[in-house]
Design an enzyme around this catalytic site. Structure first.
Site, PDB file in Angstrom:
ATOM      1  N   HIS A 115       0.836  -1.211   0.000  1.00  0.00           N
ATOM      2  CA  HIS A 115       0.000   0.000   0.000  1.00  0.00           C
ATOM      3  C   HIS A 115       0.863   1.251   0.000  1.00  0.00           C
ATOM      4  O   HIS A 115       2.040   1.212   0.384  1.00  0.00           O
ATOM      5  CB  HIS A 115      -0.943   0.010   1.214  1.00  0.00           C
ATOM      6  CG  HIS A 115      -0.240  -0.108   2.528  1.00  0.00           C
ATOM      7  ND1 HIS A 115       0.221  -1.308   3.038  1.00  0.00           N
ATOM      8  CD2 HIS A 115       0.117   0.836   3.436  1.00  0.00           C
ATOM      9  CE1 HIS A 115       0.810  -1.094   4.201  1.00  0.00           C
ATOM     10  NE2 HIS A 115       0.771   0.193   4.467  1.00  0.00           N
ATOM     11  N   HIS A 117       0.862   5.263   1.350  1.00  0.00           N
ATOM     12  CA  HIS A 117       0.245   6.253   2.243  1.00  0.00           C
ATOM     13  C   HIS A 117       0.234   7.622   1.556  1.00  0.00           C
ATOM     14  O   HIS A 117       1.267   8.053   1.029  1.00  0.00           O
ATOM     15  CB  HIS A 117       1.078   6.436   3.513  1.00  0.00           C
ATOM     16  CG  HIS A 117       1.091   5.272   4.434  1.00  0.00           C
ATOM     17  ND1 HIS A 117       0.315   5.213   5.563  1.00  0.00           N
ATOM     18  CD2 HIS A 117       1.811   4.121   4.409  1.00  0.00           C
ATOM     19  CE1 HIS A 117       0.562   4.082   6.206  1.00  0.00           C
ATOM     20  NE2 HIS A 117       1.464   3.396   5.528  1.00  0.00           N
TER      21      HIS A 117
HETATM   22  P1  5GP Z   1       2.310   0.330   7.364  1.00  0.00           P
HETATM   23  O1  5GP Z   1       3.053   0.503   8.662  1.00  0.00           O
HETATM   24  O2  5GP Z   1       2.060  -1.118   7.054  1.00  0.00           O
HETATM   25  O3  5GP Z   1       2.903   1.097   6.226  1.00  0.00           O
HETATM   26  O4  5GP Z   1       0.914   1.035   7.611  1.00  0.00           O
HETATM   27  C1  5GP Z   1      -0.260   0.371   7.935  1.00  0.00           C
HETATM   28  C2  5GP Z   1      -1.336   1.422   8.076  1.00  0.00           C
HETATM   29  O5  5GP Z   1      -2.572   0.750   8.045  1.00  0.00           O
HETATM   30  C3  5GP Z   1      -1.282   2.207   9.400  1.00  0.00           C
HETATM   31  O6  5GP Z   1      -1.231   3.593   9.131  1.00  0.00           O
HETATM   32  C4  5GP Z   1      -2.559   1.803  10.114  1.00  0.00           C
HETATM   33  O7  5GP Z   1      -3.143   2.868  10.820  1.00  0.00           O
HETATM   34  C5  5GP Z   1      -3.444   1.333   8.966  1.00  0.00           C
HETATM   35  N1  5GP Z   1      -4.394   0.278   9.334  1.00  0.00           N
HETATM   36  C6  5GP Z   1      -4.131  -0.846  10.047  1.00  0.00           C
HETATM   37  N2  5GP Z   1      -5.249  -1.605  10.154  1.00  0.00           N
HETATM   38  C7  5GP Z   1      -6.223  -0.921   9.488  1.00  0.00           C
HETATM   39  C8  5GP Z   1      -7.601  -1.202   9.260  1.00  0.00           C
HETATM   40  O8  5GP Z   1      -8.157  -2.207   9.691  1.00  0.00           O
HETATM   41  N3  5GP Z   1      -8.293  -0.288   8.532  1.00  0.00           N
HETATM   42  C9  5GP Z   1      -7.719   0.853   8.042  1.00  0.00           C
HETATM   43  N4  5GP Z   1      -8.499   1.680   7.361  1.00  0.00           N
HETATM   44  N5  5GP Z   1      -6.416   1.143   8.249  1.00  0.00           N
HETATM   45  C10 5GP Z   1      -5.678   0.264   8.959  1.00  0.00           C
END
Ligand code: 5GP
Ligand code: ZN
Length: 171
Positions: A115, A117
């Protein structure tokens, strides 16, 4: 109840994807505030936003990280981020944005479904991508030149490049 299935267009549904929250959202089994959809991408509001308007742009198919996402999919997600950027900027009343990818555990990835951000930024919001990194010294120019030369050598040698990407894929 939602059952995980093989994806039709190349995504892998291995062990790590069986309990993937983003796959659940993509397949309508998880709650999310969706703000954009197309054939290969979906975008929804981050559940724990840095600031209001923090969006996650996600591939429909399950890929874990930059190591396995096809370049065309990665490019498309970035295009979606650029498409949404001006809207998020306008709605969050801030011109400033971070577009961030955390790829792999050491890079801070928490959800192992690739993903991007899109994070609207405000002065003093307390979030930081601390570059230049204060813990690092500035290396001698010869070290920078040597690393640049190694990259150029890899780019010029497609056989070595294929071997290197196979090593990454099987690591
Ligand atoms: P990463 O650290 O993997 O780049 O970011 C994961 C992101 O996913 C975090 O910003 C976290 O807040 C978001 N996130 C985790 N679980 C969920 C969820 O169930 N729904 C949504 N909408 N965001 C999520
Ligand atoms: Zn997934």
């Amino acid at each position: 109840m939602y059952q995980f299935q093989e994806t039709s267009s190349g995504g892998t549904m291995g062990e790590s994807s069986r309990h993937c929250i983003f796959c659940e959202i993509v397949h309508g089994a998880g709650e999310a505030s969706i703000c954009y959809e197309d054939a290969s991408a979906i975008a929804f509001m981050d559940i724990q936003p840095v600031n209001a308007g923090h969006v996650l742009i996600v591939s429909r198919d399950h890929y874990e990280s930059l190591n396995d996402v096809p370049p065309a999919v990665a490019m498309h997600l970035f295009e979606v981020a650029l498409h949404l950027g001006p809207i998020v900027r306008q709605l969050s009343e801030s011109d400033d944005l971070n577009i961030v990818v955390n790829s792999g555990e050491a890079a801070g990835q928490d959800v192992f479904h690739y993903h991007v951000h899109l994070i609207p930024r405000r002065t003093g919001d307390g979030f930081d991508v601390p570059l230049p990194f204060h813990g690092s010294a500035m290396p001698d120019r010869t070290l920078l030149d040597a690393m640049a030369a190694r990259i150029i050598a890899e780019l010029r040698d497609p056989v070595r490049r294929t071997r290197a990407s196979r090593r990454v894929a099987t690591a």
